[in-house]
Structures are given as structure tokens and as C-alpha cells.
Design a protein around this motif. Structure first.
Motif, PDB file in Angstrom:
ATOM      1  N   ARG A 101       1.033  -1.186  -0.077  1.00  0.00           N
ATOM      2  CA  ARG A 101      -0.155   0.031   0.197  1.00  0.00           C
ATOM      3  C   ARG A 101       0.982   1.116   0.152  1.00  0.00           C
ATOM      4  O   ARG A 101       1.734   1.134   0.774  1.00  0.00           O
ATOM      5  CB  ARG A 101      -0.642   0.018   1.227  1.00  0.00           C
ATOM      6  CG  ARG A 101      -1.771   1.245   1.124  1.00  0.00           C
ATOM      7  CD  ARG A 101      -2.688   1.230   2.582  1.00  0.00           C
ATOM      8  NE  ARG A 101      -3.463   0.038   2.709  1.00  0.00           N
ATOM      9  CZ  ARG A 101      -3.519  -0.569   3.442  1.00  0.00           C
ATOM     10  NH1 ARG A 101      -2.628  -0.752   4.590  1.00  0.00           N
ATOM     11  NH2 ARG A 101      -4.457  -1.583   3.661  1.00  0.00           N
TER      12      ARG A 101
ATOM     13  N   ASN B 132       1.191   5.235   0.450  1.00  0.00           N
ATOM     14  CA  ASN B 132       0.629   6.497   0.998  1.00  0.00           C
ATOM     15  C   ASN B 132       1.398   7.817   0.701  1.00  0.00           C
ATOM     16  O   ASN B 132       2.362   7.790   0.979  1.00  0.00           O
ATOM     17  CB  ASN B 132       0.156   6.431   2.497  1.00  0.00           C
ATOM     18  CG  ASN B 132      -0.729   5.211   3.100  1.00  0.00           C
ATOM     19  OD1 ASN B 132      -1.454   5.150   2.409  1.00  0.00           O
ATOM     20  ND2 ASN B 132      -0.065   4.511   4.024  1.00  0.00           N
TER      21      ASN B 132
ATOM     22  N   ARG C  34      -3.833  -9.131   2.099  1.00  0.00           N
ATOM     23  CA  ARG C  34      -5.113  -8.941   1.442  1.00  0.00           C
ATOM     24  C   ARG C  34      -5.858 -10.086   1.269  1.00  0.00           C
ATOM     25  O   ARG C  34      -5.321 -11.131   0.502  1.00  0.00           O
ATOM     26  CB  ARG C  34      -5.044  -7.856   0.206  1.00  0.00           C
ATOM     27  CG  ARG C  34      -6.449  -7.811  -0.580  1.00  0.00           C
ATOM     28  CD  ARG C  34      -6.228  -6.883  -1.752  1.00  0.00           C
ATOM     29  NE  ARG C  34      -5.333  -7.446  -2.744  1.00  0.00           N
ATOM     30  CZ  ARG C  34      -5.741  -8.437  -3.851  1.00  0.00           C
ATOM     31  NH1 ARG C  34      -7.125  -8.780  -3.974  1.00  0.00           N
ATOM     32  NH2 ARG C  34      -5.003  -8.820  -4.767  1.00  0.00           N
TER      33      ARG C  34
END
Length: 326
Positions: free
Chosen positions: A213, A215, A270
Motif C-alpha cells: 500500500r 500513502n 489482502r
């Protein structure tokens, strides 16, 4: 030691495996058994697959893996295996000098005795005699109460349920969700150390994969504006440092994303897929097995369920203050 000597040592070790011995692949964690040992190949049978359950593993592929392990310092990285090749290191780990380190994602040749991908082999009668223990987890207790609530009410039409029943159900669902999510995060932290590649790792009910992920957060306003002005972008064009305007400006310059963004990456597990049909089949099988069994263990389990229901009644029933004092 030549490959020929190692190969015949491996075949001897495979021949000596106890009946029903189960191996597990280091990447996909598929369980399988060795069904035939031949001079030029080893035949295995997967236990968790509905198709392609039987597969021959060829000697020449073992030799290729052997040479890569012995020619590279520290061993061979499991991530470099071709697709569907992880049964090979699992079988090779039965050899007394080859060991898999799943935490490091490596298979290497060692001196002295080593561990293998062989699961514990226990007598089925011993397993059946093991005492059933209740895990000390909040989610376990909440799940038992939730199951009982779901069994006590007609869930097909929620609008027909009484308000107090809906309140109890909502409370239990909320508790299970919160506690299950806490446990899910703990499980994910452990899984992250075992997922060394971008391919899904499968279990009986589904699969997971390692995912990254990203950011982004803008750097200091003056730094961003100064960087863009140096690249020929007027200050007014991105005044206020609006993310969309900054992205538009990046598209027409040679600046990289990291020039104006603070980029942080974090990894997480995930959920890739869920085999609902497999879960339903397993649950129905457990129900049918209990209903059809007449042995003492099944009777003990029925009594445990009845005792549990009595405990649940005691925990969930509403009593007034007068009733308590009586």
C-alpha cells in the motif's frame, strides 16, 4: 557429494516415510503425500486440490534445483522457483542435508541433521483421544453466543424479528466483528513474515497474498512551490498546493513524484478469495458426521453442546432485580 549420491539418499528417505506421511509446500502451503518413488521420478498426490491432484516430479528438475542450491552461497531463494515448482524443495527437504527456512525464504544445504517439510504424523486413534480445549479468545466466546442467537431466531425476514432480539443480535455481531478484526490483524502480522512473493498462498478455504500500500503526503508548501517554479510552473497554477493541480503539473514536467510528495509504503495481507462452497460443504459434513455417529465421543460432544446451551441461557436471559434477590 555428487547429485547422484544425494538423489539415491533422497529416494531411500522417501521409501522410509511412514504410511500417510504428509508434506507441505513452502510457498503455497499445499499438503501432499508421496505415492510412488521411482528411479527417474517421484509421484505425489495433493490433498487439498480437486484437479491435477496427482503429479510426477522429475529427477532432472531435482538436479537443477540441487545445483542452484549448492552453487550459490547461502542457498537458493524460494521466490525464484518457477510457478507450481514448490513441491520440489518440499520433497528435497526430506534429505537429511537440505533444509527450508520459510522466514528467510531459502532452501540450503546444511551439515548435520536438518528439519523437513514433513508434518507431524500421529496415529488417528491418538488424535481422537485428545481432549477438546476451549481457546481463551474473546472472539470464540462471542462467536458461540452469536451462533446460538442465529439458531434461535428465524433469520430469513429480519423485519419480523422482535426489537430486543435484533438488539442482542446487533450487539453480538459488533463484538464478533471487533474481536475478529483484532485477531485478523495479529494473524496478518505473522503471515507477512511467511509471504515472500506476489503469488497467492492457498489454504483449504481461500488464499491470501502480500500487497504493498502506498500513502502520499505533500511536502512543505514552500518546498513544493519552489520545486515547481524551478521546473517552469507558475506559482499561481498550483497556489494552495492542491493535490489535483500538483498531479497535473507533474504530468507536463520531468519531475518525479518523490520530488513533491512524501511517499511511504506499508505492506499488508489482502484477502484474495473465499471458497464459500468449500466452507459450506465442510460445515455440512461436520453436521452429518455428528448426526450419524453413535460412538461415545459423539455422545460426549452432544452433552457438551447441551451444557453450552444451558450456560448461554444463563448468560443471555434477562432477570429483574427482584428475581436476583430471590
Amino acid at each position: 557429494m555428487t547429485f547422484s549420491v544425494s538423489w539415491h539418499t533422497l529416494l531411500d528417505e522417501l521409501d522410509d516415510l511412514p504410511e500417510g506421511a504428509t508434506l507441505i509446500t513452502p510457498l503455497s502451503h499445499d499438503r501432499f503425500r508421496v505415492t510412488d518413488v521411482q528411479e527417474q521420478r517421484v509421484v505425489i498426490e495433493f490433498l487439498d486440490r480437486d484437479i491435477d491432484e496427482t503429479r510426477p516430479l522429475q529427477r532432472d528438475q531435482f538436479e537443477t534445483l540441487y545445483r542452484r542450491i549448492t552453487e550459490e552461497p547461502g542457498g537458493f531463494e524460494l521466490d525464484r522457483l518457477p510457478p507450481n515448482a514448490d513441491p520440489y524443495p518440499a520433497v528435497l527437504s526430506v534429505h537429511p542435508r537440505f533444509e527450508i527456512d520459510e522466514d528467510q525464504g531459502m532452501i540450503a544445504e546444511k551439515e548435520g541433521s536438518t528439519t523437513s517439510q514433513l508434518l507431524d504424523v500421529r496415529d488417528e486413534s491418538e488424535e481422537s483421544e485428545e481432549e477438546r480445549t476451549e481457546p481463551d479468545l474473546d472472539v470464540y466466546a462471542d462467536a458461540l453466543l452469536l451462533v446460538d442467537a442465529l439458531e434461535r431466531h428465524e433469520m430469513e425476514v429480519l423485519e419480523d424479528m422482535d426489537t430486543d432480539a435484533l438488539v442482542n443480535l446487533y450487539t453480538l455481531l459488533s463484538d464478533v466483528q471487533r474481536n475478529a478484526n483484532d485477531l485478523r490483524k495479529d494473524v496478518a502480522d505473522v503471515l507477512l513474515n511467511r509471504l515472500h512473493h506476489d503469488r497467492p498462498v492457498s489454504g483449504p478455504f481461500g488464499s491470501v497474498q502480500r500487497t504493498t500500500r502506498r500513502n502520499r503526503s505533500l511536502k512543505d508548501d514552500e518546498e513544493v512551490l519552489g520545486t515547481l517554479e524551478g521546473a517552469g510552473i507558475d506559482r499561481e497554477r498550483v497556489l494552495g498546493v492542491d493535490r489535483d493541480k500538483v498531479d497535473d503539473a507533474l504530468d507536463v514536467t520531468e519531475l518525479s513524484e518523490s520530488d513533491v510528495y512524501e511517499v511511504e509504503e506499508s505492506e499488508y495481507v489482502r484477502k484474495a478469495e473465499v471458497d464459500e462452497e468449500r466452507k459450506e460443504t465442510r460445515l455440512q459434513g461436520l453436521k452429518d458426521q455428528l448426526a450419524a455417529s453413535e460412538d461415545e465421543e459423539a455422545e460426549d460432544l452432544r452433552r457438551e453442546i447441551e451444557d453450552l446451551e444451558d450456560r448461554i441461557d444463563e448468560l443471555t436471559s434477562f432477570r429483574t432485580g427482584a428475581e436476583v434477590q430471590e
